[in-house]
Design a protein around this motif. Sequence first.
Motif: not given
Length: 807
Positions: A93-107
Amino acid sequence: MSGRIMIVEDERIVALDLRQTLESFGHEVVMVASSGEQAVADGPLLKPDLVLMDIHLDGPMDGTQAACILQQHNIPVLFLTAFAGQAMLDQAEQSSPYGYLVKPVETRALQATVRMALARRRAEIAVEKGEERLRLAVDVAGLGVWEWDAAAARFIGEGQFESIVGHIPESLDDTDSGFLSRIDAAYRPAIAEALTRGEAIRTTVKLKEMPGQGRNGWVDFHARAFARPGGDLDRAVGVIRDVTAQREQEERLRRAAVVFTSTGEGIAILDAQRRVISVNPAFTTLTGFAESDVQGREPDDFLYARRREDAFYTRLRESESDYWSGEVACVRHDGTMFPAWQHLCVVRDAQGHIGNYVLAMSDTGALRRAEAQINHLAYHDTLTGLGNRNMLEDAIEKEIERAHQNGSRVAVLFIDLDGFKLINDTMGHATGDQLLTEVAQRISRVLRRTDTAIRLGGDEFVVVVPEVARFEDCASLAEKLLCEIRTVVELERERISVSASIGIAVYPDNATDFTGLIQAADSAMYGAKERGRNRFAFYSSDMADRAMERLHIEQGLLRAIAGDQLLLQYQPVVRIDDGQLVGFEALIRWDEPSHGRIGPDRFIPVAEECGLIDYIGSWVLHTACAQALRWMRQGFADLRLAVNVSARQMTTGDFHDTVRDALAVTGFPANQLELEITESTLQAVEHSRELLGRLKALGVLISIDDFGTGFSSLSLLKHLPIDRIKIDRSFVQDLPGDPNDVAVTGAIIALATSLGLGLIAEGVETPAQQQFLRARGCTEAQGYLFSRPLDVDDVDQLIATPRGRLS
């Protein structure tokens, strides 16, 4: 929509799979990095639209650290990681990301997340570009943008704000660190009131001068305040723009307009085709043409008696200076002609093209009348109407030339009024001017038509008498002038009597040129003054010597004052019965580098005549008081100090202030200061009673110096506040052998004793004189019997010893 994407993944298979998937979505993969260090190094160069970042990477830098660095370059990061613990989320959160996806991720989830991140980035880029355009516009416009957030107590200044104001304030109010404190106090209340009411403000204000915090100037001020529902201030925003140069330009234009309107020269502004655009009031007054009469017309068509196109427009076009001046014949609106001096100049634009002509003109008839008046003033005295120094030289040289040809004589009479300065100082310059005018008229009445009367300046006059046959004729004329001048003058409120001293020099007997004649007559005039005034004297060589000595002394005194050549000696005053020291008389001396010590009898009269006595007298008083105070502090607590006062000091009008200031500056006790004034001075000064009363009010003592040498008057002792009498040395030097001196001295002592006045005998040099004076009741004395005048060091040694006797 597609985008440029960087993949940061240390597992090669995962990275290749992501690359194929993203490219199948239509995106461009610009780079696949395996470490945070590589991403940080290449990311700012490639500027991808989005970075897919794993958190756990090879090397010391993890994904969150790399993301924080990329964020500083406005590169968005989308985390794609196998970890979703709370600690990991907090770190990401400290880097202000545009999103956070957890592997494995659906296409589909990856496609949707990437698409939304790119859309967000495009929106942010649009905002950033808009903000950049706004910043550029603010800079181009020279605006300073500010905002006051009341809730956060934070003042923000952007754009040119700091360069205009000088610093970023800490608040909006008018405290030392507040924004309103930078605004001039005259404009501050209106702005504060408008902000309080929440009204929009559009005005121009002056900044308050604050050294080291921006330059002083003018700004356009636009602002508005916004209040909370309860009425308290929530925030205020505004812009400012430096308009100092604009205000200065407007001020210059206003000044130019005032000059154009009020100048005495007629001015016409022409366009590039030489048609009149406007004229000033002086042009209308001079020519009779109103502005409406001449607008759109060429001056050649109405102003000149004959066309001037070839005369000056052609010359002006050929001139490198763009100026032309000359005299022209002009025609007024009523048809009358007048000569005028005209100035014509070209006004060019920045490219050098002619934009306007400016025509200025003045009536040379008035100039010629002024020239005649100037010529008259150049040779005549404005107060009396007599000739002046310029006419004097011209008249004498002409008469000398004529006398040389005819073998005749020319006499020059130098006239100086006796006591005029006293009248001027006591009765005012207006009365003095009336007296000078009357004297000038009287001189003119006595002279022949061939004689020339001159006023040199001040109270000095010169008469040039041509064709002198006998010296007796000069004497007769001088006697007539003296008689005419000393007759009582009836002014508006005063009856004044004034005498004169006249010096006579004759060509070629006394001098053969202008300078020599004037110097000889001047020397003779001083000789007449030395002989008692109200008389005339012919020039002689010894007069010239005395005049030269006086000049040397006057010039030397100026150098003496500047070079600290003046000094004081102190003559002890003792009790006559036992020689006990009671005080000192301050005596001025002049150590001239070339001629040695010069006594006051030689330079004080010159100082009185040339006006230096005021400075010298003040210096003596201050110096003596300061020195005597030091002796008092060394143990001579009851010391009495005597200081001589000249007649000129008494007549200046500010002598009381001089004494008061000397006492105040030095701190010397007033009751131990004794001012010695000659009885002739008291008789000459009409307001002496009033002045002595004011001096006595200061607490000082007054003594009459040289008593008995003048025309002694008992009324002096009866009506004036005198404390002491000093018996002059001329009565003491022949005691006790001279019966007349015995009688006079005894009478003075008896008189002082009966009136309760103190007594000091001057010039006591023998024990016989001391014994005689003591027997007759004289209480104090000074003279060589007791001590010569002492230098400061000698007095220091004298008072350092036990208080003894000087007998």
